[in-house]
Design an enzyme around this catalytic site. Structure first.
Site, PDB file in Angstrom:
ATOM      1  N   SER A  79       1.877  16.626  51.189  1.00  0.00           N
ATOM      2  CA  SER A  79       1.989  17.624  50.108  1.00  0.00           C
ATOM      3  C   SER A  79       3.389  17.574  49.517  1.00  0.00           C
ATOM      4  O   SER A  79       4.369  17.655  50.251  1.00  0.00           O
ATOM      5  CB  SER A  79       1.764  19.035  50.656  1.00  0.00           C
ATOM      6  OG  SER A  79       0.507  19.087  51.270  1.00  0.00           O
ATOM      7  N   GLU A 139       8.575  20.075  48.707  1.00  0.00           N
ATOM      8  CA  GLU A 139       8.569  20.056  50.180  1.00  0.00           C
ATOM      9  C   GLU A 139       9.436  18.943  50.789  1.00  0.00           C
ATOM     10  O   GLU A 139      10.279  19.229  51.638  1.00  0.00           O
ATOM     11  CB  GLU A 139       7.129  19.951  50.695  1.00  0.00           C
ATOM     12  CG  GLU A 139       7.077  19.994  52.212  1.00  0.00           C
ATOM     13  CD  GLU A 139       5.669  20.031  52.777  1.00  0.00           C
ATOM     14  OE1 GLU A 139       4.883  20.897  52.379  1.00  0.00           O
ATOM     15  OE2 GLU A 139       5.369  19.193  53.634  1.00  0.00           O
ATOM     16  N   ARG A 191       6.493  26.742  56.492  1.00  0.00           N
ATOM     17  CA  ARG A 191       7.238  25.502  56.176  1.00  0.00           C
ATOM     18  C   ARG A 191       8.752  25.716  56.183  1.00  0.00           C
ATOM     19  O   ARG A 191       9.484  25.110  55.397  1.00  0.00           O
ATOM     20  CB  ARG A 191       6.842  24.944  54.803  1.00  0.00           C
ATOM     21  CG  ARG A 191       5.402  24.551  54.675  1.00  0.00           C
ATOM     22  CD  ARG A 191       5.052  23.336  55.517  1.00  0.00           C
ATOM     23  NE  ARG A 191       3.702  22.896  55.244  1.00  0.00           N
ATOM     24  CZ  ARG A 191       2.614  23.414  55.818  1.00  0.00           C
ATOM     25  NH1 ARG A 191       2.724  24.371  56.740  1.00  0.00           N
ATOM     26  NH2 ARG A 191       1.410  22.971  55.513  1.00  0.00           N
TER      27      ARG A 191
HETATM   28  C1  FAD Z   1       0.141  11.628  54.678  1.00  0.00           C
HETATM   29  C2  FAD Z   1       1.025  12.780  55.095  1.00  0.00           C
HETATM   30  C3  FAD Z   1       0.449  13.966  55.510  1.00  0.00           C
HETATM   31  C4  FAD Z   1       1.254  15.050  55.907  1.00  0.00           C
HETATM   32  N1  FAD Z   1       0.647  16.195  56.289  1.00  0.00           N
HETATM   33  C5  FAD Z   1       1.397  17.256  56.681  1.00  0.00           C
HETATM   34  C6  FAD Z   1       0.776  18.470  57.099  1.00  0.00           C
HETATM   35  O1  FAD Z   1      -0.445  18.585  57.151  1.00  0.00           O
HETATM   36  N2  FAD Z   1       1.578  19.503  57.461  1.00  0.00           N
HETATM   37  C7  FAD Z   1       2.939  19.399  57.462  1.00  0.00           C
HETATM   38  O2  FAD Z   1       3.596  20.388  57.808  1.00  0.00           O
HETATM   39  N3  FAD Z   1       3.554  18.256  57.077  1.00  0.00           N
HETATM   40  C8  FAD Z   1       2.834  17.189  56.700  1.00  0.00           C
HETATM   41  N4  FAD Z   1       3.443  16.029  56.291  1.00  0.00           N
HETATM   42  C9  FAD Z   1       4.911  15.948  56.287  1.00  0.00           C
HETATM   43  C10 FAD Z   1       5.522  15.277  57.548  1.00  0.00           C
HETATM   44  O3  FAD Z   1       4.563  14.515  58.228  1.00  0.00           O
HETATM   45  C11 FAD Z   1       6.097  16.300  58.519  1.00  0.00           C
HETATM   46  O4  FAD Z   1       7.035  17.127  57.877  1.00  0.00           O
HETATM   47  C12 FAD Z   1       6.776  15.627  59.729  1.00  0.00           C
HETATM   48  O5  FAD Z   1       7.147  16.600  60.669  1.00  0.00           O
HETATM   49  C13 FAD Z   1       7.994  14.796  59.349  1.00  0.00           C
HETATM   50  O6  FAD Z   1       8.384  14.084  60.495  1.00  0.00           O
HETATM   51  P1  FAD Z   1       9.334  12.828  60.395  1.00  0.00           P
HETATM   52  O7  FAD Z   1       9.684  12.413  61.793  1.00  0.00           O
HETATM   53  O8  FAD Z   1       8.700  11.775  59.571  1.00  0.00           O
HETATM   54  O9  FAD Z   1      10.587  13.453  59.691  1.00  0.00           O
HETATM   55  P2  FAD Z   1      11.591  12.760  58.608  1.00  0.00           P
HETATM   56  O10 FAD Z   1      10.838  12.573  57.354  1.00  0.00           O
HETATM   57  O11 FAD Z   1      12.237  11.571  59.213  1.00  0.00           O
HETATM   58  O12 FAD Z   1      12.644  13.899  58.453  1.00  0.00           O
HETATM   59  C14 FAD Z   1      12.320  15.093  57.794  1.00  0.00           C
HETATM   60  C15 FAD Z   1      13.541  16.009  57.844  1.00  0.00           C
HETATM   61  O13 FAD Z   1      13.805  16.386  59.183  1.00  0.00           O
HETATM   62  C16 FAD Z   1      15.101  15.931  59.604  1.00  0.00           C
HETATM   63  N5  FAD Z   1      14.930  15.476  60.986  1.00  0.00           N
HETATM   64  C17 FAD Z   1      14.050  14.561  61.448  1.00  0.00           C
HETATM   65  N6  FAD Z   1      14.150  14.492  62.785  1.00  0.00           N
HETATM   66  C18 FAD Z   1      15.106  15.358  63.157  1.00  0.00           C
HETATM   67  C19 FAD Z   1      15.681  15.740  64.400  1.00  0.00           C
HETATM   68  N7  FAD Z   1      15.274  15.204  65.546  1.00  0.00           N
HETATM   69  N8  FAD Z   1      16.677  16.666  64.410  1.00  0.00           N
HETATM   70  C20 FAD Z   1      17.118  17.230  63.263  1.00  0.00           C
HETATM   71  N9  FAD Z   1      16.622  16.917  62.055  1.00  0.00           N
HETATM   72  C21 FAD Z   1      15.617  15.988  62.005  1.00  0.00           C
HETATM   73  C22 FAD Z   1      15.480  14.824  58.640  1.00  0.00           C
HETATM   74  O14 FAD Z   1      16.881  14.733  58.509  1.00  0.00           O
HETATM   75  C23 FAD Z   1      14.830  15.316  57.355  1.00  0.00           C
HETATM   76  O15 FAD Z   1      15.646  16.303  56.770  1.00  0.00           O
HETATM   77  C24 FAD Z   1       2.665  14.930  55.891  1.00  0.00           C
HETATM   78  C25 FAD Z   1       3.237  13.705  55.493  1.00  0.00           C
HETATM   79  C26 FAD Z   1       2.442  12.643  55.103  1.00  0.00           C
HETATM   80  C27 FAD Z   1       3.063  11.344  54.695  1.00  0.00           C
END
Ligand code: FAD
Length: 345
Positions: free
Chosen positions: A239, A339, A168
């Site tokens: 998580s 996280e 992570r």
């Molecule tokens: C129901 C649920 C289940 C999940 N299960 C998992 C799992 O099994 N495993 C896991 O690892 N995670 C899990 N997650 C967490 C999440 O889905 C991941 O971390 C995902 O990669 C976040 O993507 P996002 O586009 O929504 O990022 P955001 O929430 O929009 O951003 C997250 C972070 O990344 C930065 N960011 C986003 N895009 C970029 C970019 N292009 N360049 C630079 N920085 C950027 C943002 O500034 C922020 O700091 C889960 C979340 C939910 C709601």
């Protein structure tokens, strides 16, 4: 490029908090991204990058410029005897991308099905699930480096080694707000074998030998849907805490006190045997499953997930998280790490 003011972010954060961005822009190409960044610099504003909003905790309205990355496109680049290279732009939906790789007979990412969010965010915390971390199959990442904007290397490529992926974690978390990911290149081995290293997945296929990649994809989707709340129904960010890593001595000491302790050996790191404790188990044992604090609470089926029952705020979630952290520290002497990323930092 169109800047919008006081833009509502309720549908752009998976907790569903009712917060606003003072200034907001959606970018669909790299030229607009550069213009947006330049606009923020010219106006001396902080920049917040937003993908799908599924791993953030927005605890107050965002000042500065929020950039919503919507760069789209994906393609197979080349195939060698051993690997297939695939490029995907940052704004593509992660789950749809995984489904697309399978539809194009490029298996390897199926264990990561149904993780919400965008492809550009996948390397940020090195998303992982069901025995696989995305960093395993990433070849390189295209970025805009905000610290080199005035130089030619502003757009450059980070190799997998540069990204420094661990549990992570990655260089992107080490240097927050430095890189904007615009594209990810995957190198997927052509020789495919089902990855059933995660016990729950292995059990699922106990009486169904030799599953295909589509079978694994469907199984992961089914198991996840059973265990995790859909953010569109119940706000959450998956998580909420990392599984804490402890030394062998700490693990054995805890095991003596708590014989049912759930933990996974992590091998030897820097000459030390490490164990990962199941944070969900620790929290569950302290009686938090289903616990409610005002409008927020702990998910009734999975203690690692904090939820917004409606009308909750980032500050409410932080209050609940602190309560849990304090209890876990008092009972097990272990510190939990959050996280979801705080916005603003
Ligand atoms: C129901 C649920 C289940 C999940 N299960 C998992 C799992 O099994 N495993 C896991 O690892 N995670 C899990 N997650 C967490 C999440 O889905 C991941 O971390 C995902 O990669 C976040 O993507 P996002 O586009 O929504 O990022 P955001 O929430 O929009 O951003 C997250 C972070 O990344 C930065 N960011 C986003 N895009 C970029 C970019 N292009 N360049 C630079 N920085 C950027 C943002 O500034 C922020 O700091 C889960 C979340 C939910 C709601």
């Amino acid at each position: 490029m169109q800047i919008l003011f006081n833009f509502p972010l309720k549908s752009l954060n998976s907790f569903g908090f009712d917060v606003k961005a003072k200034e907001f822009v959606s970018v669909t190409n790299t030229q607009d991204l550069l213009e947006a960044v330049q606009y923020a610099i010219d106006h001396d504003m902080p920049i917040h990058v937003l993908g799908g909003g599924s791993n953030i905790l927005i605890h107050e309205d965002l000042l500065g410029l929020t950039i919503h990355l919507q760069l789209l496109g994906k393609s197979m680049v080349s195939q060698s005897a051993t690997h297939t290279l695939i490029d995907v732009c940052a704004g593509e939906n992660w789950h749809d991308f995984v489904a697309w790789t399978l539809d194009n007979d490029l298996p390897g990412l199926e264990n990561l099905a149904l993780i919400p969010g965008t492809c550009g965010a996948a390397p940020i915390q090195n998303i992982g699930a069901y025995g696989l971390e995305v960093g395993n199959w990433i070849d390189s990442v295209e970025v805009l480096d905000l610290e080199q904007l005035d130089q030619e290397q502003a757009w450059h490529t980070l190799s997998r080694q540069d990204c420094d992926f661990t549990y992570r974690n990655s260089i992107f978390k080490k240097y927050p707000n430095r890189y904007i990911v615009t594209q990810v290149r995957f190198a997927i081995p052509r020789q495919w074998r089902a990855n059933l290293s995660y016990a729950e997945l292995a059990n699922y296929f106990l009486h169904r030998p030799q599953p295909s990649a589509h079978d694994v994809f469907a199984a992961v989707c089914e198991i996840r849907s059973r265990k995790l709340p859909d953010p569109l129904v119940l706000g959450n960010a998956g998580s909420f805490f990392h599984n804490p890593q402890v030394s062998e001595a700490t693990y054995l000491q805890l095991l003596e006190q708590f014989p049912q302790l759930v933990a996974y050996p992590q091998g030897i790191v820097d000459g030390q045997k490490l164990f990962k404790l199941a944070a969900g188990w620790l929290i569950d044992q302290c009686g938090f499953k289903g616990f409610r604090l005002g409008n927020v609470g702990v998910y009734e089926k999975q203690a690692l997930v904090l939820v917004n029952h409606g009308g909750g705020s980032g500050k409410d979630i932080l209050r609940l998280a602190n309560l849990i952290k304090e209890k876990i520290h008092a009972v097990y002497g272990v510190d939990l790490t959050q996280e979801p990323i705080m916005l603003p930092p």
